[in-house]
Write a protein that holds these residues in place. Structure first.
Motif, PDB file in Angstrom:
ATOM      1  N   ASP A 183      -3.338  -3.429  14.739  1.00 30.53           N
ATOM      2  CA  ASP A 183      -2.434  -2.351  14.485  1.00 30.53           C
ATOM      3  C   ASP A 183      -1.802  -1.901  16.198  1.00 30.53           C
ATOM      4  O   ASP A 183      -0.559  -1.597  16.222  1.00 30.53           O
ATOM      5  CB  ASP A 183      -3.044  -0.985  14.034  1.00 30.53           C
ATOM      6  N   GLY A 231       2.591   6.052   0.379  1.00 27.63           N
ATOM      7  CA  GLY A 231       1.774   6.795   1.299  1.00 27.63           C
ATOM      8  C   GLY A 231       0.823   7.606   0.864  1.00 27.63           C
ATOM      9  O   GLY A 231       0.161   8.240   1.568  1.00 27.63           O
ATOM     10  N   GLY A 238      -2.170   6.567   0.095  1.00 26.62           N
ATOM     11  CA  GLY A 238      -3.417   6.002   0.138  1.00 26.62           C
ATOM     12  C   GLY A 238      -4.072   4.982  -0.397  1.00 26.62           C
ATOM     13  O   GLY A 238      -5.230   4.500  -0.195  1.00 26.62           O
ATOM     14  N   LYS A 239      -3.188   4.251  -1.157  1.00 25.78           N
ATOM     15  CA  LYS A 239      -3.642   3.292  -1.995  1.00 25.78           C
ATOM     16  C   LYS A 239      -4.215   2.092  -1.434  1.00 25.78           C
ATOM     17  O   LYS A 239      -5.361   1.623  -1.550  1.00 25.78           O
ATOM     18  CB  LYS A 239      -2.669   2.953  -3.266  1.00 25.78           C
ATOM     19  N   SER A 240      -3.286   1.544  -0.642  1.00 27.15           N
ATOM     20  CA  SER A 240      -3.588   0.139   0.028  1.00 27.15           C
ATOM     21  C   SER A 240      -4.688   0.651   0.843  1.00 27.15           C
ATOM     22  O   SER A 240      -5.634  -0.299   1.039  1.00 27.15           O
ATOM     23  CB  SER A 240      -2.364  -0.077   0.769  1.00 27.15           C
ATOM     24  N   THR A 241      -4.902   1.705   1.421  1.00 24.46           N
ATOM     25  CA  THR A 241      -5.939   2.176   2.449  1.00 24.46           C
ATOM     26  C   THR A 241      -7.370   2.134   1.612  1.00 24.46           C
ATOM     27  O   THR A 241      -8.050   1.431   2.279  1.00 24.46           O
ATOM     28  CB  THR A 241      -5.856   3.607   2.882  1.00 24.46           C
ATOM     29  N   GLU A 301       0.087  -3.863  -5.836  1.00 27.67           N
ATOM     30  CA  GLU A 301       1.384  -3.995  -6.261  1.00 27.67           C
ATOM     31  C   GLU A 301       1.644  -5.331  -6.391  1.00 27.67           C
ATOM     32  O   GLU A 301       2.878  -6.136  -5.968  1.00 27.67           O
ATOM     33  CB  GLU A 301       2.269  -3.735  -4.845  1.00 27.67           C
ATOM     34  N   HIS A 358       2.902   0.327  -8.794  1.00 29.44           N
ATOM     35  CA  HIS A 358       4.046   1.177  -9.012  1.00 29.44           C
ATOM     36  C   HIS A 358       4.421   1.245 -10.484  1.00 29.44           C
ATOM     37  O   HIS A 358       5.153   2.507 -10.711  1.00 29.44           O
ATOM     38  CB  HIS A 358       4.883   0.677  -8.308  1.00 29.44           C
TER      39      HIS A 358
HETATM   40  N1  LIG Z   1      -2.216   0.830  10.059  1.00 23.59           N
HETATM   41  C1  LIG Z   1      -2.183   2.192   9.939  1.00 23.59           C
HETATM   42  N2  LIG Z   1      -1.953   2.894  10.993  1.00 23.59           N
HETATM   43  C2  LIG Z   1      -1.758   4.211  11.009  1.00 23.59           C
HETATM   44  N3  LIG Z   1      -1.350   4.947   9.778  1.00 23.59           N
HETATM   45  C3  LIG Z   1      -1.327   3.930   8.627  1.00 23.59           C
HETATM   46  C4  LIG Z   1      -1.668   2.494   8.702  1.00 23.59           C
HETATM   47  N4  LIG Z   1      -1.567   2.034   7.436  1.00 23.59           N
HETATM   48  C5  LIG Z   1      -1.135   3.059   6.837  1.00 23.59           C
HETATM   49  N5  LIG Z   1      -1.171   4.241   7.161  1.00 23.59           N
HETATM   50  C6  LIG Z   1      -0.635   5.597   6.919  1.00 23.59           C
HETATM   51  O1  LIG Z   1      -1.859   5.996   5.946  1.00 23.59           O
HETATM   52  C7  LIG Z   1      -0.869   6.483   4.622  1.00 23.59           C
HETATM   53  C8  LIG Z   1      -1.495   5.864   3.537  1.00 23.59           C
HETATM   54  O2  LIG Z   1      -0.887   4.453   3.379  1.00 23.59           O
HETATM   55  P1  LIG Z   1      -1.135   3.433   2.553  1.00 23.59           P
HETATM   56  O3  LIG Z   1      -0.673   2.204   2.930  1.00 23.59           O
HETATM   57  O4  LIG Z   1      -2.545   3.423   2.119  1.00 23.59           O
HETATM   58  O5  LIG Z   1      -0.175   4.053   1.310  1.00 23.59           O
HETATM   59  P2  LIG Z   1       0.182   3.524  -0.100  1.00 23.59           P
HETATM   60  O6  LIG Z   1      -0.191   4.456  -1.063  1.00 23.59           O
HETATM   61  O7  LIG Z   1      -0.472   1.904  -0.183  1.00 23.59           O
HETATM   62  O8  LIG Z   1       1.486   3.570  -0.089  1.00 23.59           O
HETATM   63  P3  LIG Z   1       2.704   2.263  -0.728  1.00 23.59           P
HETATM   64  O9  LIG Z   1       2.636   2.612  -2.345  1.00 23.59           O
HETATM   65  O10 LIG Z   1       3.826   2.516  -0.220  1.00 23.59           O
HETATM   66  O11 LIG Z   1       2.276   1.013  -0.782  1.00 23.59           O
HETATM   67  C9  LIG Z   1       0.459   6.546   5.152  1.00 23.59           C
HETATM   68  O12 LIG Z   1       0.832   8.116   5.607  1.00 23.59           O
HETATM   69  C10 LIG Z   1       0.805   5.664   6.290  1.00 23.59           C
HETATM   70  O13 LIG Z   1       1.586   6.048   6.997  1.00 23.59           O
END
Ligand SMILES: Nc1ncnc2c1ncn2[C@@H]1O[C@H](COP(=O)(O)OP(=O)(O)OP(=O)(O)O)[C@@H](O)[C@H]1O
Ligand SMILES: [Mg+2]
Length: 596
Positions: A119, A382, A384-387, A508, A539
């Protein structure tokens, strides 16, 4: 901008660490060193032989003696040539081996670093570490370390010989040394600055090209060619001018050293010639003196060049070592625990996570996925799903709480054993250059051709693969540029299926493909999920209605969970999301009928 900083010219700590790379080859290095010293010693003998030839044989008219000395001279020449060959060959070889070792070490370390590191560090910078910076160190090893011995030995040797031959004349020829020091200082200071400027411009060229080549279609679409051309023209011009400036210093430096050398020679002829006339010095000694002094200035100019080399090498090694010293955060545990049974049971237990500091992206997330259960995670962009996926596969470690897979905290599991359990299908499919088949099996030789074939067929990828010119052996371009998004998606399903994981994770998987492909994909997914623990991020709510459980993530918290029907009945966030999408679909349907 860290690429452009040039630190100290010499740093003992860095140098010791660099020399450690020489250790495996120290036997060869010693041979090279001995060859170097032998070559420079033989080079030192040549003017002396000249003196002997003039004083002892030419002056006396001794032809036989002259023949002997000529043969001797030839032998010395051949000898120093041979030693120089040995030295050059061995040093270049050692340099190549050290470069190899270093690149492997850096690459190996890069493979162990976690996503948090990536990152922070742009690809271009890491590429520079493995390529340019290592090259700079190669220069240090091949033409720096040993050659400095050569220079020092030659300098000291000439000084001693001159002083012994005639100390007064020696002092006369040394009288130009302060001039040399001045010229060298001037050169060193300016070249260092211009070297730094050139590096800055090279870094800019690389960054600019990298961004603009990969974004070429956007550049063309928005017709930015002319502006970007002008911008690159500016950068390229800066680079050229910086280089031209450094050429100026080189162009002044070498002639200046020559002039100083010639000055020394004329001083020697003037003073030494007088002594010869007075009979206080032999003609041979005078000739030898002139020859020695002409060899005296080359090592000095060489050394000031090596000084620059040293400085560049210190800067490069500092950056390389900083990379190698980057701590591996996501590490294998000291005493790994084996997951018992391996049924694919996932538990998130009060998990908190932040990418930066206390900026919580997940707050107190708890849920459970039973073996064989299919769970969907939905939520806004945003949320946090991918997180959640990143944590589950341990691309990052949790901040607080823990994640259990089959009853074991994933931090206590061998990384390899953990990731072996999963297949991850992302929207952005990563393909590597190779063939279709090699992209499905990803180098895993346990997967047979038949398995590749049946995995592809099972997820409906076989049909489009068969239409390709060479079927499964069709070459895949870099990043899969020659395949459509849907095709790449199907390929990644085939890959996931071929690896026959215990747990399937989809992020997704069904967006951005046409309706027909989506139907194919949905069917492929059914095959893929069959009997497997599945975590799917979606989604489109339409694709997940028959999942066993749906988790609704909102601003990093699990706000609702249950089956599609239960969640609708609860009339909460999911209900609203569903209504929005449903209404959207209805509107589209209406629009379609209107269009007809
Ligand atoms: N590598 C990273 N460094 C810093 N912040 C991050 C990073 N990846 C994601 N984020 C932040 O963490 C939060 C959650 O991101 P995430 O990717 O989990 O969302 P998501 O639910 O998967 O969204 P989407 O549906 O758009 O894929 C977001 O606010 C994003 O800006
Ligand atoms: Mg996401």
């Amino acid at each position: 901008m860290e690429d452009e900083i040039l630190g100290k010219a010499y740093d003992g700590r860095l140098m010791r660490r660099l020399l450690a790379y020489l250790r495996p080859y120290r036997g060869q290095a010693i041979v090279a060193l001995v060859a170097t010293i032998a070559a420079s010693a033989l080079a030192l003998v040549q003017p002396y032989l000249m003196k002997v030839a003039i004083d002892r044989y030419i002056a006396q008219g001794d032809l036989a003696g002259l023949n002997t000395i000529a043969v001797l001279f030839l032998l010395v020449l051949v000898g120093s040539l041979a030693f120089e060959y040995v030295q050059t060959f061995i040093m270049q070889m050692i340099g190549q081996r050290i470069m190899f070792d270093m690149r492997m070490q850096i690459y190996g370390h890069l493979q162990r670093l976690d996503l948090r590191f990536y990152d922070r560090n742009p690809v271009g910078r890491l590429m520079t570490r493995v390529t340019t910076d290592v090259d700079v160190l190669n220069d240090l090893f091949t033409s720096g370390v040993i050659a400095v011995f050569d220079d020092v030995f030659t300098l000291a040797g000439i000084m001693v010989v001159l002083l012994v031959m005639n100390w007064k004349l020696a002092l006369v020829s040394f009288s130009v040394l302060p001039l040399i020091v001045l010229v060298t200082q001037w050169f060193r200071r300016n070249v260092r600055d211009s070297y730094r400027t050139v590096r800055v411009w090279i870094a800019r060229i690389n960054a600019y090209l990298q961004e603009n080549i990969s974004g070429m279609s956007t550049v063309q679409l928005f017709r930015r060619e002319a502006q970007n051309y002008a911008r690159f023209d500016e950068i390229d011009r800066g680079h050229r001018d910086a280089n031209v400036a450094s050429i100026f210093y080189y162009a002044v430096f070498y002639p200046a050293i020559e002039v100083v050398g010639a000055l020394a020679a004329s001083l020697i002829i003037w003073y030494g010639g007088g002594r010869v006339i007075q009979g206080a010095l032999t003609l041979g000694s005078l000739v030898a003196f002139i020859q020695y002094s002409s060899r005296f200035y080359r090592p000095i100019s060489d050394m000031s060049e090596k000084f620059n080399l040293l400085q560049a090498a210190m800067a490069s090694s500092e950056r390389i070592f900083a990379l190698l010293d980057t701590r591996v955060v996501v590490e294998n545990p000291a005493a790994p625990r084996q997951a018992a049974g391996g049924s694919g049971h996932i538990v998130f237990d009060h998990v908190w996570f932040a990418y930066r500091g206390e900026d919580w992206v997940l707050r107190d997330v708890s849920f459970e996925v039973a073996p064989g259960e299919r769970v969907a995670i939905v939520g806004a962009t945003g949320a946090g799903k991918s997180t959640i996926v990143n944590l589950l596969l341990r691309f990052y470690d949790v901040g607080r709480g823990r994640i259990l897979v089959d009853g074991v905290d994933i931090r206590e599991m061998e990384l390899d054993a953990l990731r072996r359990l999963f297949s991850l299908v992302l929207q952005d499919v990563q393909l590597f250059s190779g063939t279709i088949a090699s992209n499905i099996r990803l180098g895993n030789t346990d997967i047979t051709d038949a398995q590749v074939r049946s995995a592809a067929d099972a997820v409906h990828a076989g049909r489009f693969i068969d239409r390709l010119p060479q079927g499964f052996d069709t070459a895949v371009a870099e990043r899969g540029a020659t395949l459509s998004v849907g095709q790449k998606q199907l390929l990644s399903f085939a890959r996931a299926l071929a690896f026959a994981p215990q747990i399937l994770v989809l992020d997704e998987a069904t967006s951005s493909v046409d309706t027909e492909t989506e139907l194919l994909i949905r069917d492929a997914l059914r095959v893929l999920m069959g009997g497997r623990t599945t975590v799917a991020i979606a989604h489109r709510l339409s694709t997940i209605q028959d999942m066993d459980k749906i988790l609704v993530l909102h601003k990093g918290e699990v706000r609702e969970s249950g089956s599609h029907q239960q969640l609708l009945a609860a009339r909460g966030i999911y209900y609203r999301l569903y209504q929005l999408q449903y209404r959207d679909q209805e509107l589209r349907a209406v629009a379609r009928t209107d269009a007809r």
